[in-house]
Design a protein around this motif. Structure first.
Motif, PDB file in Angstrom:
ATOM      1  N   LEU A 228       0.924  -1.112  -0.104  1.00 34.37           N
ATOM      2  CA  LEU A 228      -0.161  -0.016  -0.001  1.00 34.37           C
ATOM      3  C   LEU A 228       0.744   1.219   0.076  1.00 34.37           C
ATOM      4  CD1 LEU A 228      -2.723   1.569   0.554  1.00 34.37           C
ATOM      5  CD2 LEU A 228      -2.268   1.294   2.918  1.00 34.37           C
ATOM      6  N   GLU A 229       0.757   2.039  -1.121  1.00 31.70           N
ATOM      7  CA  GLU A 229       1.487   3.335  -0.843  1.00 31.70           C
ATOM      8  C   GLU A 229       0.674   4.439  -1.574  1.00 31.70           C
ATOM      9  OE1 GLU A 229       4.588   3.169  -3.967  1.00 31.70           O
ATOM     10  OE2 GLU A 229       3.418   1.861  -4.933  1.00 31.70           O
ATOM     11  N   MET A 230       0.977   5.757  -0.750  1.00 28.55           N
ATOM     12  CA  MET A 230       0.081   6.861  -0.802  1.00 28.55           C
ATOM     13  C   MET A 230       1.033   7.884  -1.610  1.00 28.55           C
ATOM     14  SD  MET A 230      -0.761   4.901   1.546  1.00 28.55           S
ATOM     15  CE  MET A 230       0.268   5.249   2.919  1.00 28.55           C
ATOM     16  N   VAL A 231       0.596   8.396  -2.838  1.00 35.76           N
ATOM     17  CA  VAL A 231       1.739   9.168  -3.660  1.00 35.76           C
ATOM     18  C   VAL A 231       1.656  10.556  -2.755  1.00 35.76           C
ATOM     19  CG1 VAL A 231       1.968  10.186  -5.625  1.00 35.76           C
ATOM     20  CG2 VAL A 231       1.163   7.797  -5.344  1.00 35.76           C
ATOM     21  N   GLY A 232       2.584  11.196  -2.726  1.00 39.18           N
ATOM     22  CA  GLY A 232       2.654  12.442  -2.064  1.00 39.18           C
ATOM     23  C   GLY A 232       3.399  12.249  -0.611  1.00 39.18           C
ATOM     24  N   SER A 233       3.461  11.054  -0.281  1.00 40.59           N
ATOM     25  CA  SER A 233       4.295  10.817   0.824  1.00 40.59           C
ATOM     26  C   SER A 233       5.216   9.482   0.540  1.00 40.59           C
ATOM     27  CB  SER A 233       3.282  10.256   1.798  1.00 40.59           C
ATOM     28  OG  SER A 233       4.076   9.573   3.055  1.00 40.59           O
ATOM     29  N   SER A 234       6.410   9.798   1.273  1.00 40.16           N
ATOM     30  CA  SER A 234       7.512   8.671   1.022  1.00 40.16           C
ATOM     31  C   SER A 234       7.381   7.449   1.686  1.00 40.16           C
ATOM     32  CB  SER A 234       8.939   9.240   1.484  1.00 40.16           C
ATOM     33  OG  SER A 234       8.878   9.588   2.883  1.00 40.16           O
ATOM     34  N   THR A 235       6.295   7.455   2.561  1.00 40.29           N
ATOM     35  CA  THR A 235       5.841   6.196   3.230  1.00 40.29           C
ATOM     36  C   THR A 235       4.884   5.510   2.435  1.00 40.29           C
ATOM     37  OG1 THR A 235       5.763   7.635   5.315  1.00 40.29           O
ATOM     38  CG2 THR A 235       4.799   5.447   5.625  1.00 40.29           C
ATOM     39  N   TRP A 236       5.346   4.167   2.712  1.00 41.06           N
ATOM     40  CA  TRP A 236       4.376   3.174   2.165  1.00 41.06           C
ATOM     41  C   TRP A 236       4.646   1.818   2.931  1.00 41.06           C
ATOM     42  CZ3 TRP A 236       6.564  -1.573  -0.834  1.00 41.06           C
ATOM     43  CH2 TRP A 236       8.028  -1.567  -0.896  1.00 41.06           C
ATOM     44  N   PHE A 237       3.738   0.814   2.669  1.00 42.45           N
ATOM     45  CA  PHE A 237       3.667  -0.431   3.695  1.00 42.45           C
ATOM     46  C   PHE A 237       3.705  -1.859   2.866  1.00 42.45           C
ATOM     47  CE2 PHE A 237       1.034   3.066   5.471  1.00 42.45           C
ATOM     48  CZ  PHE A 237       2.201   3.182   6.825  1.00 42.45           C
ATOM     49  N   SER A 238       4.130  -2.888   3.283  1.00 44.87           N
ATOM     50  CA  SER A 238       4.449  -4.038   2.569  1.00 44.87           C
ATOM     51  C   SER A 238       3.998  -5.214   3.537  1.00 44.87           C
ATOM     52  CB  SER A 238       5.715  -4.345   2.086  1.00 44.87           C
ATOM     53  OG  SER A 238       5.883  -5.552   1.559  1.00 44.87           O
ATOM     54  N   GLY A 239       3.090  -5.953   2.885  1.00 47.39           N
ATOM     55  CA  GLY A 239       2.480  -7.359   3.743  1.00 47.39           C
ATOM     56  C   GLY A 239       1.138  -6.869   4.407  1.00 47.39           C
ATOM     57  N   MET A 240       0.425  -8.000   4.022  1.00 45.86           N
ATOM     58  CA  MET A 240      -1.286  -7.685   4.717  1.00 45.86           C
ATOM     59  C   MET A 240      -1.354  -7.264   6.054  1.00 45.86           C
ATOM     60  SD  MET A 240      -4.304 -10.318   4.057  1.00 45.86           S
ATOM     61  CE  MET A 240      -3.604 -11.268   5.193  1.00 45.86           C
ATOM     62  N   ASP A 241      -0.752  -7.872   6.907  1.00 42.39           N
ATOM     63  CA  ASP A 241      -0.797  -7.398   8.063  1.00 42.39           C
ATOM     64  C   ASP A 241      -0.497  -5.896   8.374  1.00 42.39           C
ATOM     65  OD1 ASP A 241      -1.423 -10.090   8.907  1.00 42.39           O
ATOM     66  OD2 ASP A 241       0.381 -10.370   9.602  1.00 42.39           O
ATOM     67  N   THR A 242       0.487  -5.393   7.895  1.00 45.29           N
ATOM     68  CA  THR A 242       0.957  -4.150   8.192  1.00 45.29           C
ATOM     69  C   THR A 242      -0.118  -3.129   7.527  1.00 45.29           C
ATOM     70  OG1 THR A 242       3.168  -4.484   8.460  1.00 45.29           O
ATOM     71  CG2 THR A 242       2.656  -2.562   7.935  1.00 45.29           C
ATOM     72  N   CYS A 243      -0.407  -3.528   6.251  1.00 42.66           N
ATOM     73  CA  CYS A 243      -1.285  -2.860   5.384  1.00 42.66           C
ATOM     74  C   CYS A 243      -2.878  -2.675   6.085  1.00 42.66           C
ATOM     75  CB  CYS A 243      -1.591  -3.295   4.108  1.00 42.66           C
ATOM     76  SG  CYS A 243      -0.164  -3.235   2.997  1.00 42.66           S
ATOM     77  N   LEU A 244      -3.396  -3.623   6.908  1.00 37.27           N
ATOM     78  CA  LEU A 244      -4.652  -3.797   7.343  1.00 37.27           C
ATOM     79  C   LEU A 244      -4.489  -2.842   8.599  1.00 37.27           C
ATOM     80  CD1 LEU A 244      -5.675  -7.555   7.188  1.00 37.27           C
ATOM     81  CD2 LEU A 244      -6.720  -5.493   5.946  1.00 37.27           C
ATOM     82  N   ARG A 245      -3.261  -2.834   9.236  1.00 38.90           N
ATOM     83  CA  ARG A 245      -3.138  -2.113  10.784  1.00 38.90           C
ATOM     84  C   ARG A 245      -3.207  -0.652  10.320  1.00 38.90           C
ATOM     85  NH1 ARG A 245       2.416  -3.879  12.548  1.00 38.90           N
ATOM     86  NH2 ARG A 245       2.232  -2.049  14.029  1.00 38.90           N
ATOM     87  N   TYR A 246      -2.507  -0.139   9.300  1.00 35.65           N
ATOM     88  CA  TYR A 246      -2.900   1.283   8.628  1.00 35.65           C
ATOM     89  C   TYR A 246      -4.229   1.519   8.131  1.00 35.65           C
ATOM     90  CZ  TYR A 246      -2.616   5.335   5.859  1.00 35.65           C
ATOM     91  OH  TYR A 246      -2.701   6.590   5.402  1.00 35.65           O
ATOM     92  N   LEU A 247      -4.991   0.330   7.496  1.00 35.52           N
ATOM     93  CA  LEU A 247      -6.283   0.715   6.825  1.00 35.52           C
ATOM     94  C   LEU A 247      -7.284   0.884   8.240  1.00 35.52           C
ATOM     95  CD1 LEU A 247      -6.256  -1.661   3.703  1.00 35.52           C
ATOM     96  CD2 LEU A 247      -6.357   0.877   3.834  1.00 35.52           C
ATOM     97  N   ALA A 248      -6.978   0.097   9.133  1.00 35.82           N
ATOM     98  CA  ALA A 248      -7.999   0.371  10.495  1.00 35.82           C
ATOM     99  C   ALA A 248      -7.947   1.656  10.966  1.00 35.82           C
ATOM    100  CB  ALA A 248      -7.328  -0.737  11.522  1.00 35.82           C
ATOM    101  N   CYS A 249      -6.697   2.540  10.567  1.00 38.82           N
ATOM    102  CA  CYS A 249      -6.902   3.989  11.032  1.00 38.82           C
ATOM    103  C   CYS A 249      -7.564   4.834  10.456  1.00 38.82           C
ATOM    104  CB  CYS A 249      -5.389   4.350  11.298  1.00 38.82           C
ATOM    105  SG  CYS A 249      -4.305   3.328  12.465  1.00 38.82           S
ATOM    106  N   VAL A 250      -8.008   4.509   8.880  1.00 37.40           N
ATOM    107  CA  VAL A 250      -8.368   5.497   8.010  1.00 37.40           C
ATOM    108  C   VAL A 250      -9.868   5.074   7.657  1.00 37.40           C
ATOM    109  CG1 VAL A 250      -6.167   6.132   7.336  1.00 37.40           C
ATOM    110  CG2 VAL A 250      -7.554   4.310   5.954  1.00 37.40           C
ATOM    111  N   VAL A 251     -10.327   3.762   7.723  1.00 37.38           N
ATOM    112  CA  VAL A 251     -11.439   3.269   7.087  1.00 37.38           C
ATOM    113  C   VAL A 251     -12.839   3.714   7.863  1.00 37.38           C
ATOM    114  CG1 VAL A 251     -10.909   1.222   6.096  1.00 37.38           C
ATOM    115  CG2 VAL A 251     -11.650   1.195   8.372  1.00 37.38           C
ATOM    116  N   GLY A 252     -12.636   4.355   8.942  1.00 35.92           N
ATOM    117  CA  GLY A 252     -13.694   5.007   9.887  1.00 35.92           C
ATOM    118  C   GLY A 252     -14.933   3.927  10.134  1.00 35.92           C
TER     119      GLY A 252
END
Length: 318
Positions: A228-252
């Motif tokens: 999962l990568e967000m263009v405009g930021s240098s931060t990106w994530f790899s691996g489903m577990d890490t991606c899901l932890r990030y998505l948990a913070c944004v799905v509302g």
């Protein structure tokens, strides 16, 4: 037939494929459109001297490629976040801005560069040749290597033609192509040939999961090695577990997001809308999905500045 009509009849059928070519060269829709306009302006000015020593298509590609090379001499490459450094393992950390004034890779709507059966652009505007992984990989080449690679490997011009187009030798073309291939040898740009129904099913799973804030559904849609990568930021994530932890913070909560299906870079994509306090939904950005038989392998998120100018979607939903 007037000179203007003759030029339009001969040159206009190639506009879409020239836009695709310029986009592959520079990684920007804005710049690609400007370069195509410049190409047609130069071609029109030189049309009376065009003596048919090459086909009109080859002549237009010669002008477009050299216009791109001149532009690239003044620009840096356009990366995605994953091209700037390793993945982050802390999805709770703030997204980091890239150092310096990074010019980011932009997505391109399929509708701008794809065409129906029988159109001369169809052979060079396939999904395979526009996918984000390939465009990002091309950015790692020098402008000259990129031009030779695209003219030889994608457009399949003979080496002798490319040598004339770039005012160089056949030996130089072959040597440059060899270096370009070597640079791309370890880059995985392969894409599975999935049935359209399977592609749409994965896109619908993704959109429904986001609209319902259903993390379990997102988990079912993602591959174990998803990124999962967000263009405009240098931060990106790899691996489903890490991606899901990030998505948990944004799905509302359910209803926080609305999604509309679109197509970008030959890939399924979703125009994302975020609910405002008044209950309306404001355009947030674009999520381009890389899909495989095993699920979604990558989500690349672009801001709304890359969504609204080119994709035929509203700026807000009621």
């Amino acid at each position: 037939m007037s000179t203007i009509e003759e030029f339009a009849t001969l040159a206009e059928p190639y506009r879409r494929e020239l836009l695709a070519h310029c986009y592959r060269m520079v990684g920007s829709v804005d710049e690609a459109e400007d370069l195509v306009q410049e190409t047609y302006l130069r071609a029109w000015r030189g049309f009376e001297k065009f003596e048919g020593r090459s086909s009109i298509r080859t002549w237009l590609y010669t002008i477009a490629t050299n216009a791109c090379l001149n532009e690239r001499n003044q620009r840096s490459r356009r990366p995605l976040p994953s091209g700037l450094g390793p993945a982050s393992d802390d999805p709770a950390a703030s997204l980091e801005a890239a150092s310096g004034n990074v010019l980011w890779l932009q997505p391109i709507p399929d509708i701008m560069v794809t065409s129906g059966p029988g159109d001369p652009a169809s052979i060079v505007t396939s999904r395979e040749q526009l996918r984000l992984a390939l465009i990002a990989s091309l950015q790692k080449l020098t402008p000259r290597q990129r031009a030779v690679y695209l003219l030889r490997e994608v457009l399949e011009f003979p080496a002798a033609n490319v040598a004339v187009m770039l005012e160089t030798s056949v030996a130089a073309v072959k040597s440059t192509l060899q270096r370009a291939r070597a640079s791309l040898a370890n880059v995985d740009t392969a894409q599975e040939d999935l049935a359209e129904r399977d592609i749409q099913d994965l896109l619908e799973q993704y959109m429904n999961a986001f609209e319902k804030a259903d993390l379990e559904a997102l988990e079912r849609a993602l591959r174990q090695d998803a990124a999962l990568e967000m263009v405009g930021s240098s931060t990106w994530f790899s691996g489903m577990d890490t991606c899901l932890r990030y998505l948990a913070c944004v799905v509302g909560s359910p209803g926080t997001w609305r999604m509309l299906p679109v197509r970008a870079n030959g890939q399924p994509a979703a125009a994302a809308y975020l609910r405002r306090d008044d209950g309306t939904y404001e355009a947030f950005g674009l999520a381009v999905l890389t899909v495989t038989s095993g699920g979604i392998s990558r989500i690349t998120v672009f801001g709304k500045e890359n969504l609204l100018p080119w994709f035929d979607v509203p700026s807000a939903l009621s």
